[in-house]
Structure formats: structure tokens, C-alpha cells
Design a protein around this motif. Structure first.
Motif, PDB file in Angstrom:
ATOM      1  N   MET A 197       0.839  -1.204   0.000  1.00 37.27           N
ATOM      2  CA  MET A 197       0.000   0.000   0.000  1.00 37.27           C
ATOM      3  C   MET A 197       0.872   1.251   0.000  1.00 37.27           C
ATOM      4  O   MET A 197       0.606   2.204  -0.741  1.00 37.27           O
ATOM      5  N   ALA A 198       1.937   1.225   0.825  1.00 38.17           N
ATOM      6  CA  ALA A 198       2.847   2.370   0.837  1.00 38.17           C
ATOM      7  C   ALA A 198       3.498   2.538  -0.529  1.00 38.17           C
ATOM      8  O   ALA A 198       3.659   3.660  -1.027  1.00 38.17           O
ATOM      9  N   GLY A 199       3.864   1.407  -1.147  1.00 39.43           N
ATOM     10  CA  GLY A 199       4.470   1.463  -2.479  1.00 39.43           C
ATOM     11  C   GLY A 199       3.517   2.050  -3.506  1.00 39.43           C
ATOM     12  O   GLY A 199       3.892   2.897  -4.319  1.00 39.43           O
ATOM     13  N   LEU A 200       2.266   1.619  -3.451  1.00 38.84           N
ATOM     14  CA  LEU A 200       1.273   2.112  -4.416  1.00 38.84           C
ATOM     15  C   LEU A 200       1.063   3.607  -4.267  1.00 38.84           C
ATOM     16  O   LEU A 200       0.939   4.338  -5.245  1.00 38.84           O
ATOM     17  N   GLN A 201       1.021   4.054  -2.990  1.00 38.81           N
ATOM     18  CA  GLN A 201       0.762   5.476  -2.775  1.00 38.81           C
ATOM     19  C   GLN A 201       1.922   6.360  -3.208  1.00 38.81           C
ATOM     20  O   GLN A 201       1.749   7.547  -3.446  1.00 38.81           O
ATOM     21  N   SER A 202       3.104   5.757  -3.340  1.00 38.73           N
ATOM     22  CA  SER A 202       4.258   6.563  -3.746  1.00 38.73           C
ATOM     23  C   SER A 202       4.364   6.690  -5.265  1.00 38.73           C
ATOM     24  O   SER A 202       5.199   7.422  -5.776  1.00 38.73           O
ATOM     25  N   ILE A 203       3.501   5.972  -6.004  1.00 34.98           N
ATOM     26  CA  ILE A 203       3.540   6.080  -7.465  1.00 34.98           C
ATOM     27  C   ILE A 203       2.756   7.317  -7.896  1.00 34.98           C
ATOM     28  O   ILE A 203       1.583   7.469  -7.544  1.00 34.98           O
ATOM     29  N   SER A 204       3.415   8.168  -8.652  1.00 37.39           N
ATOM     30  CA  SER A 204       2.783   9.424  -9.040  1.00 37.39           C
ATOM     31  C   SER A 204       1.597   9.187  -9.974  1.00 37.39           C
ATOM     32  O   SER A 204       1.646   8.357 -10.881  1.00 37.39           O
ATOM     33  N   LYS A 205       0.497   9.934  -9.722  1.00 37.52           N
ATOM     34  CA  LYS A 205      -0.726   9.792 -10.527  1.00 37.52           C
ATOM     35  C   LYS A 205      -0.484  10.142 -11.998  1.00 37.52           C
ATOM     36  O   LYS A 205      -1.180   9.672 -12.889  1.00 37.52           O
ATOM     37  N   GLU A 206       0.537  10.989 -12.230  1.00 36.59           N
ATOM     38  CA  GLU A 206       0.782  11.457 -13.601  1.00 36.59           C
ATOM     39  C   GLU A 206       1.035  10.309 -14.574  1.00 36.59           C
ATOM     40  O   GLU A 206       0.635  10.363 -15.731  1.00 36.59           O
ATOM     41  N   TYR A 207       1.712   9.274 -14.094  1.00 33.26           N
ATOM     42  CA  TYR A 207       1.987   8.134 -14.971  1.00 33.26           C
ATOM     43  C   TYR A 207       0.689   7.538 -15.496  1.00 33.26           C
ATOM     44  O   TYR A 207       0.550   7.238 -16.673  1.00 33.26           O
ATOM     45  N   TYR A 208      -0.274   7.393 -14.566  1.00 34.94           N
ATOM     46  CA  TYR A 208      -1.540   6.774 -14.966  1.00 34.94           C
ATOM     47  C   TYR A 208      -2.318   7.690 -15.903  1.00 34.94           C
ATOM     48  O   TYR A 208      -2.927   7.247 -16.868  1.00 34.94           O
ATOM     49  N   GLU A 209      -2.264   9.004 -15.612  1.00 33.15           N
ATOM     50  CA  GLU A 209      -2.982   9.946 -16.481  1.00 33.15           C
ATOM     51  C   GLU A 209      -2.404   9.913 -17.888  1.00 33.15           C
ATOM     52  O   GLU A 209      -3.129   9.850 -18.881  1.00 33.15           O
ATOM     53  N   ALA A 210      -1.067   9.899 -17.958  1.00 35.26           N
ATOM     54  CA  ALA A 210      -0.416   9.853 -19.272  1.00 35.26           C
ATOM     55  C   ALA A 210      -0.792   8.570 -20.002  1.00 35.26           C
ATOM     56  O   ALA A 210      -1.089   8.580 -21.197  1.00 35.26           O
ATOM     57  N   ALA A 211      -0.797   7.451 -19.274  1.00 40.89           N
ATOM     58  CA  ALA A 211      -1.110   6.169 -19.897  1.00 40.89           C
ATOM     59  C   ALA A 211      -2.547   6.150 -20.409  1.00 40.89           C
ATOM     60  O   ALA A 211      -2.837   5.620 -21.467  1.00 40.89           O
ATOM     61  N   GLU A 212      -3.421   6.779 -19.635  1.00 40.29           N
ATOM     62  CA  GLU A 212      -4.822   6.801 -20.033  1.00 40.29           C
ATOM     63  C   GLU A 212      -4.994   7.601 -21.330  1.00 40.29           C
ATOM     64  O   GLU A 212      -5.735   7.213 -22.223  1.00 40.29           O
ATOM     65  N   LEU A 213      -4.253   8.714 -21.404  1.00 35.69           N
ATOM     66  CA  LEU A 213      -4.299   9.530 -22.626  1.00 35.69           C
ATOM     67  C   LEU A 213      -3.838   8.722 -23.832  1.00 35.69           C
ATOM     68  O   LEU A 213      -4.361   8.852 -24.923  1.00 35.69           O
ATOM     69  N   ASP A 214      -2.829   7.846 -23.585  1.00 38.74           N
ATOM     70  CA  ASP A 214      -2.324   7.017 -24.675  1.00 38.74           C
ATOM     71  C   ASP A 214      -3.213   5.813 -24.947  1.00 38.74           C
ATOM     72  O   ASP A 214      -2.892   4.978 -25.784  1.00 38.74           O
ATOM     73  N   GLY A 215      -4.286   5.697 -24.172  1.00 34.19           N
ATOM     74  CA  GLY A 215      -5.235   4.613 -24.403  1.00 34.19           C
ATOM     75  C   GLY A 215      -4.821   3.263 -23.860  1.00 34.19           C
ATOM     76  O   GLY A 215      -5.204   2.221 -24.394  1.00 34.19           O
ATOM     77  N   ALA A 216      -4.003   3.244 -22.786  1.00 33.62           N
ATOM     78  CA  ALA A 216      -3.592   1.966 -22.213  1.00 33.62           C
ATOM     79  C   ALA A 216      -4.739   1.368 -21.410  1.00 33.62           C
ATOM     80  O   ALA A 216      -5.454   2.074 -20.719  1.00 33.62           O
ATOM     81  N   SER A 217      -4.893   0.042 -21.508  1.00 35.50           N
ATOM     82  CA  SER A 217      -5.952  -0.626 -20.754  1.00 35.50           C
ATOM     83  C   SER A 217      -5.526  -0.795 -19.306  1.00 35.50           C
ATOM     84  O   SER A 217      -4.362  -0.595 -18.965  1.00 35.50           O
ATOM     85  N   GLN A 220      -2.756  -3.266 -18.993  1.00 32.29           N
ATOM     86  CA  GLN A 220      -1.475  -2.703 -19.457  1.00 32.29           C
ATOM     87  C   GLN A 220      -0.880  -1.766 -18.417  1.00 32.29           C
ATOM     88  O   GLN A 220       0.313  -1.781 -18.166  1.00 32.29           O
ATOM     89  N   ARG A 221      -1.771  -0.959 -17.825  1.00 28.61           N
ATOM     90  CA  ARG A 221      -1.277  -0.022 -16.802  1.00 28.61           C
ATOM     91  C   ARG A 221      -0.654  -0.786 -15.641  1.00 28.61           C
ATOM     92  O   ARG A 221       0.376  -0.405 -15.096  1.00 28.61           O
ATOM     93  N   PHE A 222      -1.302  -1.908 -15.250  1.00 34.74           N
ATOM     94  CA  PHE A 222      -0.770  -2.686 -14.137  1.00 34.74           C
ATOM     95  C   PHE A 222       0.612  -3.249 -14.461  1.00 34.74           C
ATOM     96  O   PHE A 222       1.557  -3.119 -13.689  1.00 34.74           O
ATOM     97  N   TRP A 223       0.738  -3.865 -15.647  1.00 42.96           N
ATOM     98  CA  TRP A 223       2.001  -4.537 -15.981  1.00 42.96           C
ATOM     99  C   TRP A 223       3.112  -3.561 -16.318  1.00 42.96           C
ATOM    100  O   TRP A 223       4.270  -3.857 -16.103  1.00 42.96           O
ATOM    101  N   HIS A 224       2.774  -2.411 -16.893  1.00 39.42           N
ATOM    102  CA  HIS A 224       3.828  -1.513 -17.373  1.00 39.42           C
ATOM    103  C   HIS A 224       4.089  -0.320 -16.470  1.00 39.42           C
ATOM    104  O   HIS A 224       5.105   0.340 -16.614  1.00 39.42           O
ATOM    105  N   ILE A 225       3.177  -0.030 -15.552  1.00 41.20           N
ATOM    106  CA  ILE A 225       3.427   1.081 -14.622  1.00 41.20           C
ATOM    107  C   ILE A 225       3.503   0.584 -13.188  1.00 41.20           C
ATOM    108  O   ILE A 225       4.529   0.700 -12.525  1.00 41.20           O
ATOM    109  N   THR A 226       2.390  -0.019 -12.725  1.00 40.89           N
ATOM    110  CA  THR A 226       2.313  -0.387 -11.308  1.00 40.89           C
ATOM    111  C   THR A 226       3.430  -1.346 -10.918  1.00 40.89           C
ATOM    112  O   THR A 226       4.214  -1.068 -10.001  1.00 40.89           O
ATOM    113  N   LEU A 227       3.507  -2.461 -11.635  1.00 49.78           N
ATOM    114  CA  LEU A 227       4.446  -3.497 -11.225  1.00 49.78           C
ATOM    115  C   LEU A 227       5.910  -3.042 -11.257  1.00 49.78           C
ATOM    116  O   LEU A 227       6.632  -3.215 -10.273  1.00 49.78           O
TER     117      LEU A 227
END
Lengths: 312, 273
Positions: A197-217, A220-227
């Protein structure tokens, strides 16, 4: 007064040296190192000395209390290799170590992802999942003993409800090794969850926003950003859980005492048995060394392998 | 539409997880209040709530003296782990020489060594020193094996304190040691809380050291008293359940009150590693 003068000169040298960290001569603040001497002494007396003594004892046939013993070279290690039970014991130890680690990390991450959603009541669930961490593993073992026991065990009540014969889970080698792994996982999955949980909270939201703009599912977001960004937390969890599982002792003592026979024995409980029940200190010391090597190798390999995969 | 449905799925999942994880505590609770002739399933709440089990467990397992032993051993260990750990962390964080880097690595690698691997020689050492069944021996062992984590946490924390603070005080003529106690030590409060929590749980719940080094009935700690009690009265589930609940209660209550610190401390300590 004397001491004060010395200190003042110290400070002057220090200021002259401009607080440079590394100095060819003695470091100006080297006397501060005296502060860790007490810790170092304890370390030397109660870890380092016994460690080398243990290697020495493993080359003897000492019984644990006599004044006399003889040197028998590598006999204890030869005995270990030829011990008909050692295969089971090492296999069990690896199950406790490796399988607990796999379960704790998968379940811990799943819990963390779930409880990271803003849903009502997640605080309470987090508290409940974390609660067993606070309880002594011995008591945790006893609590689950009541669940799995043959006579009046909570699980057997359910088994009988469906018209089946009660099962002696804790005496059955098919079950008990996995029950011990389960109890260890249950107890410490909360730590894995909190670290994730601490690890997840330290991941910046910007990565997910950028990925969403690029149309990542979502996948994909889990495997390429979160993990990838969770790798530091994964490293910590895997190494912690490996060490915890490989040295497991209390839970085994509470649930099966390693029995029946050697069926659920780990190296740690076998060592206990060999030392106190059979008065075979030399052999017990050799087993202790085996455990030390096993834990060091596993944690070092895991650490170096995982550290290399962390995103800088 | 979709959003609210997934919300329900989340709620349901959380409910299941919560129920599953509270289950063993529920069973412990129901069992500990049932008299010996109540043969109903552990799933069922007791018909009459009977507190006798607690009284019997307390007396038969000698839990009164075990509680005191636990308190004394935990409290003294805590003091030493905090003071020695903070003292050691200061030079390791501030005096960065090759020697100190090496010493630091030595301490940190000791976190990996489970005391069980050196049980045989440790047992001999404690026996030779006359430390069997004494407070001091088991306290020294606890302190030694808890110190690496404490040093690791303190060193890491002190490194995050800006040096300018000390430099300014030094210009004012404060001695380095006075500096540590007056400027650094008060800043260490958050990490001291973490160290106390981690060490406190470890020492209070310990079984491995206690079972080897505290075998006499007067020196027994809770876990040892409980394991003896368990093997004697394994058929009398209510007593054993009550005893287990009593020994687990102090850390649980503390946790429920200081939860924030427990979880925050643990996460920060571990992730830094």
C-alpha cells in the motif's frame, strides 16, 4: 576542563578540515565511533563468537553438557547427507520459505490494490488483516490448532455437517505441511499488504494519467506502470518473507511439533529435537549451519536478482 | 452504472476478506467463554458466558508471574535497544569513513541471522556465564538481536536530518556529544516510536529465546507458560483458549490505540530497506 579543551581542539580541526567526509589521516570525529562500541561488543559476544563456535562444535561429537568431546571431522555433515529424513526436512523448509513467500506476495498485493480503492470500511478491513502480525506466532498456531484439530475442531464440524468422517488434518502429512504454510501466510500477509500500500501510494498519478491519454488498458497499466514501480516494495517483501518462512519455528511447534515423525519438520524444529531430545549437540550445530547457509544464499540471491530489476 | 456495480463488488470482496481474517479470533473468543461441559460447536456462541476459564488459566498456567516477567524483560530490552541503537546510529550516519561503512554493513547483515542457527553455541555460552533462567541473559540476547534493525532505522533517519543544524550549534560552541543529546535525540521521536513498536512486539511475543533460556517456572514468560499449559490441558480447550486470549490481549489493545504509528512505522521502516 581537560576534556573540554580536547573537544575544542577537535572542533577546530574539524572546522579546518571543512567537515570533509574522507580524510587520509584519522577522521576528525573518529572518537564519535566510540558510540557504537557497546553495540559492537554485544554483537561480537552473542553473534560472532557463537557463530564461529558453532562451526567448531559441528566438527565434534559433543553431547551438549559433558566436559569432554572428540573431534570427528566432517562426520556430522556425512551423517546429514545420509540421514533418511533430511530430504523431507529440507523439502518442508523450502515449502515454508518459498511457498509462504509466493502466497504472501500475491495475496498481499491483491489486498493492497483492493484496499487502495476509496471504499467505505477499508480502514477496518486493513486493521483486521494486520491484526495477526501483532500476535505471537505461537498463539497464532494454537488458535488455528482449534480450527484444524480432530476432536471438536471448527473445520471438522463443517466436514461432518456434510456427512463426512472427520479428518485428522494435523496428523496427516498430506495436509499439515500446507496448513503450517497457510497459517504463516495468514499471519504475515498484513505486512506485505501494508508495504505494498505504501508502495502504491508513492507512485505518481501522472503516470496513470499519461497512460490513459495514450489509451492503455487497465491490465497494461498494471504490468507496465504499477508493477515496475513497485519493484522496491516487492524486493523488501520477498526477502523479508523468505527469511521468515525459512526460519519458521513457533507455528510448527504449536501445530504439529514437526510430527508425525518427520513429516512436517523443518530444519529449525529438527535441530531443536536433535539437540534437546537426542542430546546430539554436534549434529544440531551442523544443522544450524545448514540453515544459516540456506537462508544467506536464498536472501542474497533474491536480493541481488531483484535489486537489478528495480527502476532507478 | 458500471461504476456503482464495481463498487458493490469491491464492498463484497472486502466483507469476505474481513470475515475470513477475523474468523480465528471469533473462534478463540467463543471457545474461551465456554465451560468444559459445553460441547457445542466452536462456531456457536456460548449459551452462558462463563469467565471461569480465564480465572483458571490465570492460576493454573502461572500467568501472573509470567506477565511480570514479560513486562520486565520487554521494558528493559526496549530501553537498551533504543539508547544503544540511537548512539550507534549517530557516528554511522555522520562519520562516513570506510571503517564505518564496513561496521554498518556488519550490523545490517546481522538482521539476516536467525538466532536459531547459532542455538547450540549460544546455549552453551549462556550456561557457562551462569545466565540460565535469569533476566539479564535473555535481555542481553534480545537486545543483541534487536539492535541491528534499530541501528539500521536510526542511521537511516539521522542521515535525513540536515547537518546545518549541528554546524550552527557547533559554531555556538556546543560539544559534539552534547549536540547529540540536545539537538539530534529530540528529533528522533518518530523513528524511536517505530523502533519501540517493532522491538516491543518482537520481545513480548518471543518464544524461541524464552523456551531455551527461561525454563524454570519462576522465570517463564507468557509464551513458555502457555506452551506448558497447552501440553498439559490440550483436551480442556476452554482454558487454553482463555490463556491464549489473555496473553495476546496487551499487544492487541496497544495496537488498536496506536494503530496509525504501528502501520506507518512499519511501512516506512521496511520500504527504506
Amino acid at each position: 576542563m581537560e576534556v573540554g579543551g580536547v573537544l575544542n581542539r577537535e572542533k577546530q580541526t574539524e572546522r579546518l578540515a571543512g567537515m570533509v567526509g574522507r580524510n587520509k589521516r584519522l577522521h576528525p570525529s573518529a572518537w564519535l565511533n566510540l558510540l557504537y562500541v557497546p553495540a559492537l561488543v554485544l554483537f561480537a559476544v552473542f553473534i560472532l563468537y557463537p557463530f564461529f563456535k558453532g562451526i567448531q562444535v559441528s566438527f565434534t561429537n559433543w553431547d551438549g553438557y559433558s566436559q569432554t568431546f572428540s573431534w570427528i571431522g566432517l562426520d556430522n555433515y556425512r551423517r546429514m547427507i545420509n540421514d533418511p529424513n533430511i530430504g523431507t526436512v529440507i523439502e518442508n523448509t523450502l515449502i515454508y520459505g518459498v511457498c509462504s513467500t509466493v502466497f504472501q506476495n500475491i495475496i498481499g498485493l491483491a489486498y493492497a490494490l483492493l484496499l487502495n480503492q476509496s471504499v467505505k470500511g477499508r480502514g477496518i478491513v486493513r486493521t483486521i488483516v494486520y491484526l495477526p502480525v501483532i500476535v505471537s506466532p505461537l498463539i497464532m498456531g494454537y488458535i488455528w490448532y482449534f480450527f484444524f484439530q480432530l476432536q471438536g475442531g471448527a473445520l471438522n464440524d463443517v466436514v461432518q455437517l456434510f456427512g463426512n468422517q472427520p479428518v485428522n488434518f494435523l496428523d496427516d502429512p498430506k495436509w499439515n505441511v500446507w496448513i503450517i504454510t497457510f497459517v504463516n501466510t495468514y499471519q504475515y500477509v498484513g505486512i506485505a499488504m501494508v508495504i505494498y500500500m505504501a508502495g502504491l501510494q508513492s507512485i505518481s498519478k501522472e503516470y496513470y494519467e499519461a497512460a490513459e491519454l495514450d489509451g492503455a488498458s487497465g491490465r497494461q497499466r498494471f504490468w507496465h506502470i504499477t508493477l515496475p514501480l513497485l519493484m522496491p516494495a516487492i524486493t523488501v517483501n520477498i526477502v523479508l518473507n523468505l527469511i521468515g518462512g525459512l526460519k519458521l519455528f513457533d507455528v510448527i511447534m504449536a501445530l504439529t511439533k514437526g510430527g508425525p515423525g518427520y513429516a512436517s519438520q523443518s530444519i529449525s524444529t529438527m535441530m531443536f529435537k536433535v539437540y534437546f531430545a537426542s542430546q546430539d549437540a554436534g549434529y544440531a550445530a551442523a544443522l544450524g549451519n545448514l540453515m544459516f547457509v540456506l537462508i544467506s544464499v536464498f536472501s542474497l540471491v533474491a536480493l541481488t536478482y531483484l535489486r537489478r530489476r528495480e527502476v532507478a | 452504472m458500471m461504476k456503482s456495480r464495481s463498487r458493490w463488488v469491491y464492498m463484497l470482496l472486502m466483507l469476505l476478506i474481513g470475515a475470513f481474517h477475523i474468523l480465528p479470533f471469533y473462534l478463540l473468543f467463543t471457545t474461551s467463554f465456554k465451560p468444559i461441559d459445553d460441547l457445542s460447536s466452536k462456531w456457536v456462541l456460548p449459551e452462558t458466558w462463563n469467565p471461569d476459564n480465564f480465572k483458571n488459566a490465570w492460576e493454573q498456567a502461572n500467568m501472573g508471574s509470567a506477565f511480570i516477567n514479560n513486562l520486565v524483560i520487554t521494558a528493559i530490552s526496549l530501553v537498551f535497544v533504543v539508547i544503544l541503537g540511537a548512539l550507534a546510529g549517530y557516528p554511522l550516519a555522520r562519520v562516513q569513513t570506510r571503517l564505518n561503512k564496513w561496521v554498518y554493513n556488519l550490523f545490517v547483515s546481522a538482521m539476516v541471522v536467525p538466532p536459531l542457527t547459532i542455538l547450540v553455541p549460544l546455549y552453551k555460552l549462556v550456561a557457562d556465564l551462569g545466565g540460565m533462567n535469569t533476566y539479564w541473559a535473555v535481555i542481553l540476547l534480545h537486545v543483541t538481536f534487536q539492535l541491528p534493525l534499530s541501528i539500521f532505522l536510526f542511521t537511516g533517519f539521522i542521515q535525513t536530518i540536515p547537518r546545518e543544524l549541528e554546524e550552527a550549534a557547533m559554531v555556538d560552541g556546543a560539544s559534539r556529544l552534547g549536540l547529540f543529546f540536545r539537538i539530534i535525540f529530540p528529533l528522533l521521536k518518530p523513528i524511536t516510536a517505530t523502533v519501540m513498536i517493532l522491538t516491543g512486539i518482537g520481545v513480548w511475543n518471543d518464544y524461541q529465546f524464552s523456551v531455551f533460556f527461561l525454563q524454570s517456572s519462576e522465570s517463564q514468560t507468557l509464551t513458555v507458560a502457555l506452551s506448558t499449559f497447552f501440553s498439559q490441558y490440550v483436551s480442556n480447550v476452554g482454558w487454553v483458549a482463555a490463556g491464549s486470549l489473555l496473553s495476546a490481549l496487551p499487544p492487541i489493545v496497544l495496537f488498536l490505540f496506536l494503530q496509525k504509528y504501528f502501520i506507518r512505522g512499519l511501512a516506512s521502516g521496511a520500504v527504506k530497506g
